[in-house]
Design a protein around this motif. Structure first.
Motif, PDB file in Angstrom:
ATOM      1  N   ARG A 276      25.492  50.400  -7.020  1.00 49.93           N
ATOM      2  CA  ARG A 276      26.019  49.570  -5.927  1.00 49.93           C
ATOM      3  C   ARG A 276      27.502  49.836  -5.722  1.00 49.93           C
ATOM      4  O   ARG A 276      28.234  50.086  -6.663  1.00 49.93           O
ATOM      5  N   ALA A 277      27.905  49.737  -4.480  1.00 43.72           N
ATOM      6  CA  ALA A 277      29.287  50.076  -4.134  1.00 43.72           C
ATOM      7  C   ALA A 277      30.211  48.894  -4.404  1.00 43.72           C
ATOM      8  O   ALA A 277      29.805  47.730  -4.369  1.00 43.72           O
ATOM      9  N   LYS A 278      31.475  49.236  -4.668  1.00 45.28           N
ATOM     10  CA  LYS A 278      32.490  48.196  -4.767  1.00 45.28           C
ATOM     11  C   LYS A 278      32.886  47.767  -3.351  1.00 45.28           C
ATOM     12  O   LYS A 278      32.833  48.573  -2.412  1.00 45.28           O
TER      13      LYS A 278
ATOM     14  N   VAL B 158      35.591  42.559  -9.532  1.00 45.27           N
ATOM     15  CA  VAL B 158      35.860  42.553 -10.970  1.00 45.27           C
ATOM     16  C   VAL B 158      37.357  42.522 -11.253  1.00 45.27           C
ATOM     17  O   VAL B 158      37.839  41.724 -12.069  1.00 45.27           O
TER      18      VAL B 158
ATOM     19  N   ALA C 241      27.172  54.613 -11.027  1.00 39.20           N
ATOM     20  CA  ALA C 241      26.099  54.316 -11.967  1.00 39.20           C
ATOM     21  C   ALA C 241      26.408  53.074 -12.796  1.00 39.20           C
ATOM     22  O   ALA C 241      25.510  52.277 -13.083  1.00 39.20           O
ATOM     23  N   GLU C 242      27.694  52.863 -13.158  1.00 38.77           N
ATOM     24  CA  GLU C 242      28.032  51.703 -13.990  1.00 38.77           C
ATOM     25  C   GLU C 242      27.826  50.397 -13.242  1.00 38.77           C
ATOM     26  O   GLU C 242      27.831  49.339 -13.839  1.00 38.77           O
ATOM     27  N   ARG C 243      27.636  50.483 -11.928  1.00 39.98           N
ATOM     28  CA  ARG C 243      27.394  49.283 -11.111  1.00 39.98           C
ATOM     29  C   ARG C 243      25.963  49.251 -10.639  1.00 39.98           C
ATOM     30  O   ARG C 243      25.642  48.569  -9.661  1.00 39.98           O
ATOM     31  N   GLY C 244      25.077  49.967 -11.352  1.00 34.53           N
ATOM     32  CA  GLY C 244      23.678  49.995 -10.951  1.00 34.53           C
ATOM     33  C   GLY C 244      23.481  50.618  -9.585  1.00 34.53           C
ATOM     34  O   GLY C 244      22.550  50.237  -8.862  1.00 34.53           O
TER      35      GLY C 244
END
Lengths: 226, 111
Positions: free
Chosen positions: B74-76, B28, B69-72
């Motif tokens: 999933r890790a960055k 992002v 949580a804001e990425r469902g």
């Protein structure tokens, strides 16, 4: 930040395309920051295209027909069903007219030219983001149906006008108006002066133009914004 | 020449974005940095094709962060330019600077 979740079907297709967890997470994060179903579906379509390209490269010609045919049909169908614009713009935007009037513009030497203008902004009162929001002003002289000039603007780009947001102030003006040797104030009070009106139309994404309103042009001078 | 090992413009832009972002370089933020700096919008799928290729060629490395949580959940995936990548970026800068210099139409056009 919005708590809205990405479209379920799109998210499922994204996972099916073999997108990595990191990519899925990036799209999820971007969607929660700027929720736009159209944008998300665009990203999913491109991810599926990338997956198809990788598959073709690995399996060459034997799978080319199947991948392009199946993915293309499925994507087009799903995209058209789930992603088509759904907002009736006539109800989805509120026109806030800031001013109407007549602006003095450049004319030939020793002459004054006045053209009708409308200044306004749009508010998105729907619950969807409105990408590529455009407005068109069609001016008319008196009760004439013929067009007496028009102007066009893109009010919001591909990122869209979010729900509840306003556009910047817009000023649209006709190319046609009145030209005379008198000064602007005298032209407005001339006995042969005929008032004007303007119709505003709007569209977003792939929708058709819809009429947003019909406004009389006040017989007053306004300052053009450029 | 067997494989494509030259630095493509999009590769260079992605690596420069990573270097500008430092430790916060992930999908992002890299996409946003590219868009804000160059005006170019890259689809995430295209960006990850580029990042994967750079990693395969040893020009960048990546590591996973914590899921949020804001990425469902999933890790960055954080990216960093390697020493080999930095050498490639420097070589590209030298080449491009040489090519750009001495062109009359570009004189005085620096931003």
């Amino acid at each position: 930040m919005s708590r809205e979740q990405p479209p379920v079907l799109a998210a499922w297709l994204l996972a099916l395309s073999g997108a990595s967890d990191a990519l899925i997470g990036d799209l999820h994060e971007s969607f929660t920051t700027h929720p736009s179903r159209l944008w998300y579906w665009n990203q999913v379509a491109m991810s599926m295209g990338a997956a198809a390209a990788r598959y073709i490269q690995n399996n060459k010609l034997r799978t080319l027909r199947n991948v392009l045919g199946g993915a293309g049909i499925l994507s087009a169908f799903v995209y058209s069903v789930a992603c088509g614009p759904r907002v009736d713009l006539a109800a989805g935007v509120k026109v806030d007219v800031l001013a109407t009037g007549w602006a003095e513009v450049e004319a030939v030497v020793n002459q004054t030219k006045l053209v009708p203008v409308i200044a306004f902004k749009l508010k998105n009162v729907s619950d969807e983001s409105l990408p590529v929001l455009q407005v068109n002003a069609v001016f008319h002289r008196g009760n004439e149906d013929d067009e007496w000039g028009n102007d066009f603007r893109t009010a919001a780009g591909s990122s869209g006008l979010p729900p509840g947001a306003d556009t910047a102030d817009l000023m649209l003006r006709s190319q046609r108006g009145y030209t005379g040797t008198q000064d602007a104030a005298r032209i407005l009070t001339n006995s042969r002066f005929v008032d004007a009106r303007v119709e505003l139309f709007g569209k977003y994404a792939s929708t058709s133009w819809v009429k947003l309103g019909d406004y009389p042009i006040a017989r007053t001078l306004v300052t053009p914004d450029r | 020449m067997g494989r494509r090992d030259r630095l493509e413009p999009v590769d260079l832009v992605a690596m420069l974005a990573m270097m500008r972002l430092g430790e916060d370089a992930y999908g992002v933020s890299i996409a946003r940095e590219i868009e804000e700096t160059t005006g170019r919008t890259l689809a995430f799928a295209s960006l990850y094709l580029t990042l994967d290729r750079l990693e395969q060629n040893g020009l960048v490395r990546s590591e996973l962060g914590e899921p949020t949580a804001e990425r469902g959940g999933r890790a960055k995936r954080y990216f960093q330019v390697t020493a080999k990548g930095l050498a490639e970026v420097k070589a590209a800068r030298r080449s491009l600077t040489k090519m750009w210099s001495g062109i009359p139409q570009l004189r005085g056009d620096a931003t």
